[in-house]
Motif scaffolding. Sequence first.
Motif, short mmCIF file in Angstrom:
data_model
loop_
_atom_site.label_atom_id
_atom_site.label_comp_id
_atom_site.label_asym_id
_atom_site.label_seq_id
_atom_site.Cartn_x
_atom_site.Cartn_y
_atom_site.Cartn_z
N VAL A 127 -6.90 -8.05 -4.62
CA VAL A 127 -5.74 -7.28 -4.18
C VAL A 127 -5.20 -7.94 -2.92
CG1 VAL A 127 -4.91 -5.03 -3.36
CG2 VAL A 127 -6.68 -5.14 -5.12
N CYS A 128 -3.90 -8.07 -2.83
CA CYS A 128 -3.25 -8.62 -1.64
C CYS A 128 -2.85 -7.47 -0.72
CB CYS A 128 -2.02 -9.43 -2.03
SG CYS A 128 -1.18 -10.14 -0.60
N PHE A 129 -3.37 -7.48 0.51
CA PHE A 129 -3.02 -6.48 1.50
C PHE A 129 -1.99 -7.08 2.44
CE2 PHE A 129 -7.00 -4.97 -0.10
CZ PHE A 129 -6.91 -3.59 -0.01
N LEU A 130 -0.93 -6.34 2.71
CA LEU A 130 0.16 -6.79 3.56
C LEU A 130 0.27 -5.89 4.77
CD1 LEU A 130 2.75 -8.49 4.11
CD2 LEU A 130 3.97 -6.80 2.72
N ASP A 131 0.09 -6.46 5.96
CA ASP A 131 0.27 -5.74 7.21
C ASP A 131 1.77 -5.74 7.50
OD1 ASP A 131 0.40 -4.79 9.80
OD2 ASP A 131 -1.29 -5.97 10.51
N GLN A 132 2.40 -4.57 7.41
CA GLN A 132 3.85 -4.49 7.55
C GLN A 132 4.32 -4.68 8.98
OE1 GLN A 132 4.52 -0.68 5.59
NE2 GLN A 132 5.35 -1.79 3.85
N SER A 133 3.46 -4.55 9.95
CA SER A 133 3.90 -4.69 11.34
C SER A 133 4.08 -6.16 11.74
CB SER A 133 2.93 -4.00 12.29
OG SER A 133 1.67 -4.61 12.22
N ASN A 134 3.34 -7.08 11.10
CA ASN A 134 3.49 -8.49 11.47
C ASN A 134 3.59 -9.44 10.28
OD1 ASN A 134 0.87 -8.57 10.56
ND2 ASN A 134 -0.02 -9.20 12.48
N GLY A 135 3.54 -8.93 9.06
CA GLY A 135 3.71 -9.77 7.88
C GLY A 135 2.46 -10.52 7.44
N MET A 136 1.32 -10.27 8.06
CA MET A 136 0.06 -10.94 7.70
C MET A 136 -0.39 -10.48 6.32
SD MET A 136 -2.52 -12.76 8.59
CE MET A 136 -4.25 -12.96 8.30
N MET A 171 3.52 -5.56 -7.49
CA MET A 171 2.79 -6.79 -7.76
C MET A 171 3.38 -7.90 -6.91
SD MET A 171 0.54 -5.86 -9.98
CE MET A 171 -0.10 -7.25 -10.86
N ILE A 172 2.55 -8.90 -6.58
CA ILE A 172 2.99 -10.04 -5.79
C ILE A 172 2.31 -11.28 -6.36
CG2 ILE A 172 1.15 -9.79 -4.08
CD1 ILE A 172 3.18 -10.70 -1.95
N THR A 173 2.98 -12.41 -6.25
CA THR A 173 2.40 -13.68 -6.70
C THR A 173 2.01 -14.49 -5.47
OG1 THR A 173 3.79 -13.66 -8.66
CG2 THR A 173 2.77 -15.75 -8.06
N VAL A 174 0.72 -14.81 -5.37
CA VAL A 174 0.19 -15.60 -4.27
C VAL A 174 -0.63 -16.73 -4.86
CG1 VAL A 174 -1.27 -15.55 -2.21
CG2 VAL A 174 0.07 -13.54 -2.79
N ASP A 175 -0.30 -17.95 -4.48
CA ASP A 175 -1.00 -19.15 -4.97
C ASP A 175 -1.00 -19.21 -6.50
OD1 ASP A 175 -1.56 -19.87 -2.34
OD2 ASP A 175 -3.50 -18.85 -2.35
N GLY A 176 0.10 -18.77 -7.11
CA GLY A 176 0.22 -18.85 -8.56
C GLY A 176 -0.48 -17.73 -9.31
N ARG A 177 -1.09 -16.81 -8.60
CA ARG A 177 -1.78 -15.67 -9.24
C ARG A 177 -1.01 -14.39 -8.95
NH1 ARG A 177 -7.53 -15.17 -7.07
NH2 ARG A 177 -6.42 -15.46 -5.12
N GLU A 178 -0.83 -13.57 -9.96
CA GLU A 178 -0.18 -12.29 -9.77
C GLU A 178 -1.25 -11.23 -9.56
OE1 GLU A 178 3.55 -9.84 -11.58
OE2 GLU A 178 2.19 -10.79 -13.02
N MET A 179 -1.06 -10.43 -8.50
CA MET A 179 -2.05 -9.41 -8.16
C MET A 179 -1.35 -8.21 -7.55
SD MET A 179 -3.73 -11.33 -4.88
CE MET A 179 -3.94 -12.83 -5.81
#
Length: 83
Positions: free
Chosen positions: A12-21, A34-42
């Motif tokens: 699972v990709c966790f996104l910190d909305q305060s700084n974009g990490m 869903m988001i694609t990171v490094d060619g993987r959708e998660m």
Amino acid sequence: MKEGIHPTYRDVCFLDQSNGMQFIIRSCAPGREMITVDGREMPLFKLETSSESHAFYTGQQKSVDTLGGRVEKFRNKFAHLRK
């Protein structure tokens, strides 16, 4: 293990909305987007704050003495024990 009773454990990709990490860990956290990171959708799980932006971890936390100097009185009383 019994079939059909366990939650889905996946990356699972966790996104910190305060700084974009973004960071990826394995979790059972639900994700509607869903988001694609490094060619993987998660799944994407959005956070208000994480260790990258929380004041305690970044060293920006400030001590607020709202007890009318009680913290300072305590520190003065027991200062001799800190040595």
